[in-house]
Design an enzyme around this catalytic site. Structure first.
Site, PDB file in Angstrom:
ATOM      1  N   GLU A   1      -0.779  -2.510  -9.808  1.00  0.00           N
ATOM      2  CA  GLU A   1      -0.755  -3.526  -8.760  1.00  0.00           C
ATOM      3  C   GLU A   1       0.559  -4.302  -8.779  1.00  0.00           C
ATOM      4  O   GLU A   1       1.142  -4.604  -7.731  1.00  0.00           O
ATOM      5  CB  GLU A   1      -1.933  -4.489  -8.928  1.00  0.00           C
ATOM      6  CG  GLU A   1      -3.293  -3.881  -8.607  1.00  0.00           C
ATOM      7  CD  GLU A   1      -3.410  -3.432  -7.169  1.00  0.00           C
ATOM      8  OE1 GLU A   1      -2.632  -3.924  -6.317  1.00  0.00           O
ATOM      9  OE2 GLU A   1      -4.256  -2.585  -6.872  1.00  0.00           O
TER      10      GLU A   1
ATOM     11  N   GLU B   1       0.825  -1.211   0.000  1.00  0.00           N
ATOM     12  CA  GLU B   1       0.000   0.000   0.000  1.00  0.00           C
ATOM     13  C   GLU B   1       0.858   1.260   0.000  1.00  0.00           C
ATOM     14  O   GLU B   1       0.529   2.249  -0.667  1.00  0.00           O
ATOM     15  CB  GLU B   1      -0.946  -0.011   1.201  1.00  0.00           C
ATOM     16  CG  GLU B   1      -1.947  -1.158   1.186  1.00  0.00           C
ATOM     17  CD  GLU B   1      -2.755  -1.229  -0.093  1.00  0.00           C
ATOM     18  OE1 GLU B   1      -3.116  -0.166  -0.634  1.00  0.00           O
ATOM     19  OE2 GLU B   1      -3.015  -2.352  -0.579  1.00  0.00           O
TER      20      GLU B   1
END
Length: 282
Positions: free
Chosen positions: A200, A143
């Site tokens: 991602e 993250e």
């Protein structure tokens, strides 16, 4: 005439794209860098993120769900602190961000780091995946990597580019423009826009390097996604709605291990040497 109009629009929008291309980070050991379309300032996006984060914390506080699990809160803060100490490898300015770390008491399998370093980890992802500290570092590192690479800013820029291109085509064709600036909507967009598979993958790899440099075993990142895939075989958790977990993702992490494992081993060796030195001084 229509073909000429569309061609002119394509040329002008191409110049628009080129004007905002740059990379937000250095590459590190995993070469986590590429040219990005960035048409909105970091300041605008970070301001919007800070507003959104504050609202999320206010809601959590109102429902008595903010940092109520002392054990999880302590673990998340300790892991985050070690990871944040390593962000300078990718971008030195991030060391000076106003980092915030909070734990939300929720069954959701979720975590995020908003632009500018606003971290939130849901208790559900820790308990349902039974995360070790190394695995927790993989989740938080992933993250943090999104924030370092400014993926939200890039996504908003892509939306702006689409809006501008449509408006330009409409104007050249004689239609009125319905375009609106997205900068003022950043507080909504930093939460609502899903990341692309490319983003991602970048976050996976950069996050794994961060955890290795912080002294967490990077192999744990692979284990997290194996656990996530197993959990998602039933009712898919919220975390997987924008974080695809599949065999190609795990294979990519395995392929990157040789680049980051030496960083982890060097950190562990340094830690052991320091411990021996402290023991001798006593």
């Amino acid at each position: 005439m229509k073909r000429v109009t569309l061609l002119l629009a394509a040329i002008l929008s191409g110049a628009f794209f080129l004007s905002g291309c740059q990379s937000t980070t250095a590459g590190g050991a995993t070469n986590s860098s590429r040219s990005q379309l960035l048409l909105i300032s970091s300041a605008d996006v970070n301001e919007g993120a800070a507003t959104a984060y504050k609202k999320e914390l206010t809601k959590a506080r109102a429902s008595n769900a903010l940092n109520t699990n002392a054990s999880y809160t302590r673990r998340v803060n300790n892991v985050s602190k070690r990871l944040i100490a390593q962000v300078g490898v990718f971008r030195p300015d991030a060391l000076k961000w106003n980092w915030e770390v909070n734990v939300l008491n929720s069954n959701e399998v979720n975590a995020y780091c908003m632009p500018g370093g606003k971290i939130a980890v849901y208790t559900g992802i820790i308990s349902k995946l039974n995360l070790t500290d190394d695995e927790l570092a993989a989740v938080i590192g992933h993250e943090i990597a999104h924030a370092l690479r400014e993926h939200s800013r890039e996504q908003i820029s892509q939306q702006i580019a689409t809006e501008q291109t449509i408006s330009l085509v409409g104007a050249l064709a004689g239609f009125g423009s319905t375009s609106q600036s997205l900068a003022g909507q950043a507080s909504q967009l930093v939460i609502g826009l899903p990341f692309s598979r490319k983003m991602e993958t970048e976050a996976d790899v950069m996050g794994m390097e961060l955890m290795a440099r912080a002294g967490y075993n990077p192999e744990a990142a692979i284990n997290v996604w194996k656990k996530m895939a197993k959990l998602g075989s039933g009712s898919s958790p919220e975390f997987l709605s924008t974080h695809p977990s599949d065999s190609s993702r795990i294979a990519n992490l395995q392929a990157q291990l040789p680049k980051v494992m030496p960083l982890y081993q060097a950190t562990k060796t340094k830690g052991k040497t320091a411990a021996v030195t402290r023991k001798k001084k006593k």
